[in-house]
Design an enzyme around this catalytic site. Sequence first.
Site, mmCIF file in Angstrom:
data_model
loop_
_atom_site.group_PDB
_atom_site.id
_atom_site.type_symbol
_atom_site.label_atom_id
_atom_site.label_comp_id
_atom_site.label_asym_id
_atom_site.label_seq_id
_atom_site.Cartn_x
_atom_site.Cartn_y
_atom_site.Cartn_z
ATOM 1 N N HIS A 94 0.778 -1.183 0.037
ATOM 2 C CA HIS A 94 -0.003 -0.061 0.069
ATOM 3 C C HIS A 94 0.915 1.072 0.038
ATOM 4 O O HIS A 94 1.728 1.196 0.804
ATOM 5 C CB HIS A 94 -0.957 0.095 1.306
ATOM 6 C CG HIS A 94 -1.738 1.190 1.360
ATOM 7 N ND1 HIS A 94 -2.545 1.759 0.343
ATOM 8 C CD2 HIS A 94 -1.938 2.005 2.391
ATOM 9 C CE1 HIS A 94 -3.009 2.961 0.858
ATOM 10 N NE2 HIS A 94 -2.620 3.247 2.130
ATOM 11 N N HIS A 96 1.065 5.807 -0.981
ATOM 12 C CA HIS A 96 0.070 6.929 -1.650
ATOM 13 C C HIS A 96 1.058 7.587 -2.793
ATOM 14 O O HIS A 96 1.096 8.704 -2.623
ATOM 15 C CB HIS A 96 -0.005 7.940 -0.330
ATOM 16 C CG HIS A 96 -1.079 7.712 0.662
ATOM 17 N ND1 HIS A 96 -1.857 8.535 1.019
ATOM 18 C CD2 HIS A 96 -1.413 6.522 1.165
ATOM 19 C CE1 HIS A 96 -2.573 7.914 1.788
ATOM 20 N NE2 HIS A 96 -2.415 6.698 2.022
ATOM 21 N N ASP A 119 2.266 -5.393 -19.505
ATOM 22 C CA ASP A 119 3.456 -6.659 -18.839
ATOM 23 C C ASP A 119 3.004 -6.777 -17.392
ATOM 24 O O ASP A 119 3.455 -7.919 -16.642
ATOM 25 C CB ASP A 119 4.706 -5.762 -18.918
ATOM 26 C CG ASP A 119 5.390 -5.783 -20.507
ATOM 27 O OD1 ASP A 119 5.186 -6.747 -21.108
ATOM 28 O OD2 ASP A 119 6.383 -5.076 -20.515
ATOM 29 N N HIS A 170 -8.784 7.915 -1.888
ATOM 30 C CA HIS A 170 -7.675 7.294 -1.322
ATOM 31 C C HIS A 170 -6.471 7.159 -1.931
ATOM 32 O O HIS A 170 -5.754 8.133 -2.198
ATOM 33 C CB HIS A 170 -8.117 6.019 -0.282
ATOM 34 C CG HIS A 170 -7.231 5.906 0.915
ATOM 35 N ND1 HIS A 170 -7.584 4.867 1.957
ATOM 36 C CD2 HIS A 170 -5.876 6.005 1.274
ATOM 37 C CE1 HIS A 170 -6.553 4.563 2.576
ATOM 38 N NE2 HIS A 170 -5.797 5.225 2.242
ATOM 39 N N TYR A 227 9.613 -14.576 -20.810
ATOM 40 C CA TYR A 227 10.472 -13.564 -20.447
ATOM 41 C C TYR A 227 11.131 -13.746 -18.954
ATOM 42 O O TYR A 227 10.520 -14.747 -18.335
ATOM 43 C CB TYR A 227 9.698 -12.274 -20.107
ATOM 44 C CG TYR A 227 10.222 -11.116 -19.473
ATOM 45 C CD1 TYR A 227 10.570 -10.058 -20.439
ATOM 46 C CD2 TYR A 227 10.409 -11.037 -17.902
ATOM 47 C CE1 TYR A 227 11.382 -8.983 -19.719
ATOM 48 C CE2 TYR A 227 11.199 -9.943 -17.492
ATOM 49 C CZ TYR A 227 11.437 -8.755 -18.411
ATOM 50 O OH TYR A 227 12.163 -7.998 -17.838
#
Lengths: 231, 231, 231, 231
Positions: A94, A96, A119, A170, A227
């Site tokens: 998480h 910001h 991707d 948020h 990849y």
Amino acid sequence: MLEQLKEEVLQANKLLQSSGLVKLTWGNVSGIDRERGLVVIKASGVSYEKMGLDDLVVLDLQGNIIEGELNPSSDSATHLHLYREFTSLGGICHTHSLFATTLCQNGRELPCSGTTHADHFCGTVPLARALNESEVQGDYELNTGKVIVETFVEKGLNPMEVPAVLLHYHAPFTWGESPMESFKNSVALESCAEMAVRSLQATELPLIPAHILEKHYQRKHGKDAYYGQKK
Amino acid sequence: MLEQLKEEVLQANKLLQSSGLVKLTWGNVSGIDRERGLVVIKASGVSYEKMGLDDLVVLDLQGNIIEGELNPSSDSATHLHLYREFTSLGGICHTHSLFATTLCQNGRELPCSGTTHADHFCGTVPLARALNESEVQGDYELNTGKVIVETFVEKGLNPMEVPAVLLHYHAPFTWGESPMESFKNSVALESCAEMAVRSLQATELPLIPAHILEKHYQRKHGKDAYYGQKK
Amino acid sequence: MLEQLKEEVLQANKLLQSSGLVKLTWGNVSGIDRERGLVVIKASGVSYEKMGLDDLVVLDLQGNIIEGELNPSSDSATHLHLYREFTSLGGICHTHSLFATTLCQNGRELPCSGTTHADHFCGTVPLARALNESEVQGDYELNTGKVIVETFVEKGLNPMEVPAVLLHYHAPFTWGESPMESFKNSVALESCAEMAVRSLQATELPLIPAHILEKHYQRKHGKDAYYGQKK
Amino acid sequence: MLEQLKEEVLQANKLLQSSGLVKLTWGNVSGIDRERGLVVIKASGVSYEKMGLDDLVVLDLQGNIIEGELNPSSDSATHLHLYREFTSLGGICHTHSLFATTLCQNGRELPCSGTTHADHFCGTVPLARALNESEVQGDYELNTGKVIVETFVEKGLNPMEVPAVLLHYHAPFTWGESPMESFKNSVALESCAEMAVRSLQATELPLIPAHILEKHYQRKHGKDAYYGQKK
């Protein structure tokens, strides 16, 4: 206990700052040991520079503190709900980060405009609705997790194919098979959000053709992915 | 004298540069010892890299130099007026951080568009009016402080709930319980201003719902705050 | 084998990250030894911090691995096709640098708006069309190279005068006489793209007068070039 | 010879890169010893990391090389013309800093929108017209200097009050009493240009009231200046 997981959670938390994704203490990474059902998460309000293994807290999936002297992240209830409902997740991040959060504040989802997005995310990163007043006044962080799950269920999205969400008003959450993968998805989300915000200056966001989206996602994540190195 | 306060003021001033909030010498942090009524502030025109404890000046609340060989910041009269009028302040930070200053130059206040803002400021960060010609030709820096206080009085704002102001045509001031808190509020203000400037490209700024604003502010600052460690 | 070339390819790959042109592993630089017909390229999915000479792979122009334990970059077929068709190239650089990629995602070529551009690229940097569905489902990376060559042939461009291309929905490629020159052209392309994206906020991009474009390109690259040191 | 001046010119050139004002080798700082009539300038095409005192060239005001093994900056004729015509200059700085150059490419001057600008430049930073075809094909760099001087003469500007210019389609030059002051004015110009470009997204640039402009400029530069330390 859980030494290897703790090391990875610690490293991923420190990368939040050195990569520029967070300022002050605005983010957290957690990881889960699925066999033991135990989650390692950053303590609340601890600075990344000084963070050590002692600044991590071990929780069970009901939120009981199993190990650690400090309060766990105030967002722990969101992490735990996602681990309970999305059972393939190994790590959650998480932040910001400013461009992804700009999309959140403007109430916009993030469509796929190019291969950088393809991707990492197999289509649009959804916007989760704002919590209503009773959801906010109740168990706010748990209800945040519930709104994320609601979003994925309603849209029929597989959380491992679209390992990110934008929370209205948020900020973003991302996840992955491991704490480090959840961090990498935060880097990818922020980069794509940056390009989206810059593109929004002139026009609606362009949409990548489906066959290019599919190709880029599959060459990294499909059953014949080529990849990277063999595992 | 005031060794601990000086150390914190020195560290916060150095963070102004390393965090990217200021270039050259465009900013200053001060702190106050309320018991003794003494303020520690950066000397004027001193570079952050070379700054040591000797580059700090101790002033009383009337602006007399109590300790220090150098001229105090040319903005000292603004700091002192804020300490006199806003008696809860422990530290003040002034920068020309580029996004907040862009709002200042465009004469815009900063409404609350998301939880990053709500975590630090309980509502709109106000814009203080431009000084008129006689205010500028008089005691300019003192009058700057007076216009800030006038803004908070007229709008009925509590400076500890909204610890920041945008000065029209000039730049922001932030404050807090301590010098370090005033610095952190500058980081938060600049991040929110960055998101606002980017959002302004397309539309008016969106407004966060009141219940989310309230929740985020209270979980960090309310009487039952649960963010961070017990003090 | 190819020690000097490997050292330069390694250094240029590491510069991708330290210069901010790439995040995670989103880019690669290669170089060619034209006498031996051998190409040195970054291995796929390897992080730049930890990269050493062992993380480079030597390929012949048909894509056979001549040396190296790891899989070469998943973009190798694009590099090899460019080396086969553009026979003056000594190095190739691929990034997802965010401003150039923003132009790609918006389907825009990059006209020359100033001397920063003219110092590196003798006119508009073209946009290569998106691959169609069968091209994507076929040999995707080879077809990417073919579309780049098609673009230069159709527009009558000399790849050494315009050493860059923007791939629609994808990202840029640049090249040059050496790996390091290809990296420098990526820096220049990203800077010009950044100015273009910022300018696009208000208006169509302005166009530099032809005589200034010509002068700046020629003073660095013409037969009487006088920029830099004698070689 | 000129050891102190060389050290300052070297340091200011290195700051061009560490401050983010230039990429690759896109900038140069020079300084003049007015008593001897000798100019110290960066050699052409030399990288900032490796630059030492030997990478500086000493020129007389007619452009003869007095000391140094390398070619001087290809922009030397512009520097020398400014030193000849603006006799108060002690140092000159040329960059392609991206926001100031964006204004150049869009053919915009930079009006004063706030006190950050007023602290350095006493009013609008002018735009110098593009050179015409014969000026470009002739002595291009000398003619660049002539167009700058023409701009200041026509507008009646004092180059020490407005120590900067924006060259249409090209990039900025700044100057000052010393090489280091010319560098600081480049930092200030880029910061103000950044705020201008961001403001231009929505509206015309706002203009600071004249009395605030005057106050800010005078408190740093007027005869009763009180910013900084006594000299």
